[in-house]
Motif scaffolding. Structure first.
Motif, PDB file in Angstrom:
ATOM      1  N   ARG A  71      -4.159   3.662  -1.024  1.00 43.89           N
ATOM      2  CA  ARG A  71      -4.059   3.868   0.293  1.00 43.89           C
ATOM      3  C   ARG A  71      -5.270   2.661   1.066  1.00 43.89           C
ATOM      4  NH1 ARG A  71      -1.595   7.391   3.652  1.00 43.89           N
ATOM      5  NH2 ARG A  71      -2.833   6.700   5.237  1.00 43.89           N
ATOM      6  N   LYS A  72      -4.775   2.002   1.844  1.00 44.20           N
ATOM      7  CA  LYS A  72      -5.771   1.005   2.521  1.00 44.20           C
ATOM      8  C   LYS A  72      -6.547   2.055   3.544  1.00 44.20           C
ATOM      9  CE  LYS A  72      -4.321  -1.788   5.863  1.00 44.20           C
ATOM     10  NZ  LYS A  72      -3.971  -2.828   6.492  1.00 44.20           N
ATOM     11  N   GLU A 107       2.839   5.286   9.431  1.00 45.82           N
ATOM     12  CA  GLU A 107       2.042   4.330   9.530  1.00 45.82           C
ATOM     13  C   GLU A 107       2.357   2.861   9.660  1.00 45.82           C
ATOM     14  OE1 GLU A 107      -0.630   4.972   6.053  1.00 45.82           O
ATOM     15  OE2 GLU A 107      -1.796   3.237   6.567  1.00 45.82           O
ATOM     16  N   GLY A 108       1.758   2.160  10.326  1.00 42.32           N
ATOM     17  CA  GLY A 108       2.114   0.590  10.612  1.00 42.32           C
ATOM     18  C   GLY A 108       3.581   0.712  11.260  1.00 42.32           C
ATOM     19  N   GLN A 127       3.756  -5.969   3.328  1.00 38.30           N
ATOM     20  CA  GLN A 127       2.567  -6.087   4.121  1.00 38.30           C
ATOM     21  C   GLN A 127       2.697  -7.721   4.563  1.00 38.30           C
ATOM     22  OE1 GLN A 127       0.496  -3.985   5.658  1.00 38.30           O
ATOM     23  NE2 GLN A 127       1.666  -2.477   4.595  1.00 38.30           N
ATOM     24  N   ARG A 138       1.506   4.329   1.936  1.00 35.57           N
ATOM     25  CA  ARG A 138       1.257   4.861   3.498  1.00 35.57           C
ATOM     26  C   ARG A 138       1.957   5.912   3.692  1.00 35.57           C
ATOM     27  NH1 ARG A 138       5.437  -0.724   5.087  1.00 35.57           N
ATOM     28  NH2 ARG A 138       7.300   0.448   4.046  1.00 35.57           N
ATOM     29  N   SER A 139       1.712   6.379   4.998  1.00 33.92           N
ATOM     30  CA  SER A 139       2.245   7.600   5.538  1.00 33.92           C
ATOM     31  C   SER A 139       3.492   7.152   6.173  1.00 33.92           C
ATOM     32  CB  SER A 139       1.347   8.362   6.374  1.00 33.92           C
ATOM     33  OG  SER A 139       1.012   7.679   7.215  1.00 33.92           O
ATOM     34  N   TYR A 151       0.738  -1.156  -0.101  1.00 33.78           N
ATOM     35  CA  TYR A 151       0.112   0.156  -0.016  1.00 33.78           C
ATOM     36  C   TYR A 151       0.938   1.117   0.038  1.00 33.78           C
ATOM     37  CZ  TYR A 151      -3.516  -3.332   1.386  1.00 33.78           C
ATOM     38  OH  TYR A 151      -4.598  -4.300   1.598  1.00 33.78           O
TER      39      TYR A 151
END
Lengths: 234, 415
Positions: B235-236, B160-161, B182, B156-157, B154
């Protein structure tokens, strides 16, 4: 005069020899029982150690949180060695009791049956203490981790208090099992437990309620302002 | 139709009959949902219409399983599946009790196997951004017979994550040799052939975890050396039906299964010598700026408190040599906080070994990682705060490299 002196000497030697001869079988029996008890205890200790090793008792004890408190208290033996020692001394104690009984010393007559009758209760009491100790460590560790993860202070003190409370409870159960001052223990434990709870409730509810309120408010504010959910972890 | 005897034990009889009546389905989208009673109809309509274009050329179906909902999701799924409309086939995989995410996913795979699917996309209904182009992107390498397992990457920022970027993904890469963005991305595609080969033992196993079952699939694919592909998606968006658990619980539910999988696949990762090649469709390292940079003061305080109060627990997990490297960190100001990747990789490795050796109750061990993880997260945020977006992938790469370097030490201590 000379004859009578010689007679006396011979007679006294003979009497001592006869008396010693009459004690010899008992002494031999005592030595045999002590030696047999020692050998049997050593063999059973070795057997217990082997069984515990094959069952990975030390590994399990570590997982149950037994090893770390032992190390902290300066005990360098492994849990399986401690159990092995317990087996050794229990068996050897039975051998010693039988040896004392075999001596037929008037003061020790009937001592062995009393002690042997007491042994099952002693074993149950030891078992209760071990379980209580394990539970105390498990719960104290869980509480400590929970408090630290909630980002609250005072975790070690609270966890320590919980640990001693559980150990105290287990100790009172063990002593009750042994029949030692049963009524007194129940009374003392009740007073201690009830009294402490009441004292804490009064202290927290009356004396420290403003502090408690401020602490809780600060914690909630802190959590709302920037909790762990401020970022997405996954 | 393929034989899947395990399905008989896992599904209700009605589900089995419905599946058998459906005949063969070439492309299956398997949706697992929990506590989404209000939205599940809308989510499934979206997925069904996203599959619409594919359904014109191939026989396609949407199979849905309840992953242990506490609300009326189960009934809502049943109602949606029984409503007759044009479009892809609908099937309700009514997994018998106990229901949880792992059993739901296993049920969907068994169902796909039973209808003879060539390709399956497993989708978590919480992922609200599943669209037609996503399904097409995930299915393309499978239908083109280029991959047996397709993982999403994805946009992602930066922050994030952080659990994924700082632990789950780098550890997975160090173990199995594949760089996957992921490891539990909310959706993944599998080939029908996979279910008959490397995935078969896992589909037949009845011990799927209730949490993070996607890790199972990813680890199974990587450990078995399957053909793996990664496709870039945008983006998710996640709209979870249940409240987010606390951080310690998140760690226990994700790092726990990852460590458990290290034991399951130890033969594969201990003997690995070469990296696993991953087929990539485009750039999977796209990063966006954070909407606002997260504050790190609270995280650093959590780390300091852990170092002060949790030391007796950490001493049972982490050797003194590692702890000695942690003590100086307590003196650092929040804005200058540093917990460098090599030290972090060593800590994670120590925790993995302690987990394997069962040095203390596993739930305690995993939860005791929380302050250390927060320390690492704070250090990561401080580190990347001043970096340009173009250099962020370098920061991720540095973490991955630290875990790769730690691998030798981990292998040596893993008994």
């Amino acid at each position: 005069m000379h004859d009578s002196w010689a007679d006396i000497l011979v007679r006294s030697f003979r009497e001592v020899a006869l008396r010693l001869a009459s004690y010899a079988p008992r002494v031999l029996a005592v030595l045999t029982l002590v030696l047999t008890g020692w050998i049997l205890a050593a063999v059973l200790r070795a057997l217990a150690l082997r069984i515990l090793k094959s069952a990975d008792f030390d590994g399990r004890a570590q997982r149950w949180g037994m090893t770390a408190p032992l190390t902290r208290t300066g005990i360098r033996r492994t849990p399986s060695e401690i159990v092995g020692q317990l087996v050794f001394w229990l068996i050897f104690l039975v051998g010693l009791l039988m040896a004392i009984e075999a001596l037929e010393v008037p003061a020790a007559v009937g001592f062995a049956p009393v002690v042997i009758r007491f042994l099952p209760n002693l074993l149950i009491a030891i078992f209760v203490m071990v379980i209580g100790w394990l539970l105390a460590n498990f719960l104290a560790q869980a509480l400590l981790i929970f408090i630290v993860n909630a980002q609250l202070t005072g975790g070690p003190a609270l966890a320590g208090a919980l640990r001693w409370l559980v150990i105290l409870f287990a100790g009172s159960v063990a002593l009750t099992q042994l029949g030692i001052a049963r009524e007194m223990i129940l009374l003392v434990f009740g007073i201690l437990f009830g009294g402490t709870t009441l004292a804490l409730a009064l202290a927290f509810g009356l004396g420290g309620r403003h502090v408690a309120r401020r602490t809780l408010e600060a914690w909630l504010r802190q959590r709302d302002e920037q909790g762990p959910d401020d970022i997405s972890h996954l | 139709m393929s034989e899947a005897p395990a399905a008989v034990d896992l599904f209700s009889a009605a589900s089995l009959d419905a599946l058998d009546a459906a005949g063969s389905v070439e492309v299956v989208v398997g949706v697992h949902a929990a506590n989404l009673a209000r939205r599940i109809g809308e989510v499934l309509d979206g997925i069904s219409s996203a599959l619409g274009a594919l359904a014109e050329s191939r026989r396609a179906g949407v199979l849905v399983a309840d992953a242990g909902s506490q609300d009326a999701t189960h009934d809502a799924i049943g109602a949606w599946c029984s409503s007759r409309t044009a479009g892809p086939t609908r099937g309700f995989i009514d997994v018998v009790l106990p229901r949880h995410r792992g059993r739901a996913m296993r049920g969907l795979l068994l169902a796909a196997q039973r209808v003879g699917a060539r390709a399956v996309v497993l989708v978590d209904a919480d992922v609200a951004s599943t669209r037609e182009d996503w399904l097409a992107a995930l299915l393309e390498p499978v239908l083109g017979e280029e991959a047996d397992y397709v993982s999403p990457a994805y946009v992602r920022s930066v922050s994030e994550g952080t659990l994924t970027t700082n632990l789950l993904a780098p550890l997975t890469r160090a173990l199995y040799g594949a760089r996957i963005q992921q490891v539990m991305g909310g959706c993944a595609a599998l080939s029908g052939g996979a279910m008959g080969s490397w995935l078969l033992p896992f589909v037949e196993a009845d011990d799927w975890p209730s949490h993070a079952p996607e890790l199972w699939l990813t680890a199974a694919a990587l450990a078995s050396g399957a053909r793996v592909a990664e496709v870039p998606l945008d983006r998710k968006v996640v709209t979870s039906g249940a409240p987010q658990p606390d951080l310690a619980t998140i760690l226990a539910r994700t790092v726990g299964p990852l460590f458990a999988l290290m034991e399951r696949h130890q033969a594969a990762w201990l003997s690995r010598t070469e990296p696993l090649s991953v087929l990539r469709r485009g750039d999977s390292s796209r990063v966006q700026a954070d909407a606002r940079s997260p504050a790190v003061d609270q995280m650093v305080r959590a780390f300091d408190l852990g170092l002060k109060d949790l030391l007796p627990v950490w001493e049972q997990i982490v050797p003194e040599s590692t702890l000695a490297r942690l003590y100086p960190l307590a003196l650092m100001a929040a804005d200058e906080f540093r917990l460098p990747p090599p030290l972090w990789a060593r800590i994670v490795s120590d925790f993995a070994v302690a987990y394997h050796e069962r040095r203390l109750p596993r739930e305690h061990l995993l939860r005791a990682l929380t302050p250390l993880y927060l320390g690492r997260t704070a250090a990561f945020i401080v580190h990347v705060r001043t970096m340009s977006l173009s250099r962020i992938p370098e920061a991720f790469e540095a973490i991955d490299r630290a875990f790769e370097d730690e691998r030798e030490h981990l292998v040596a201590r893993w008994r």
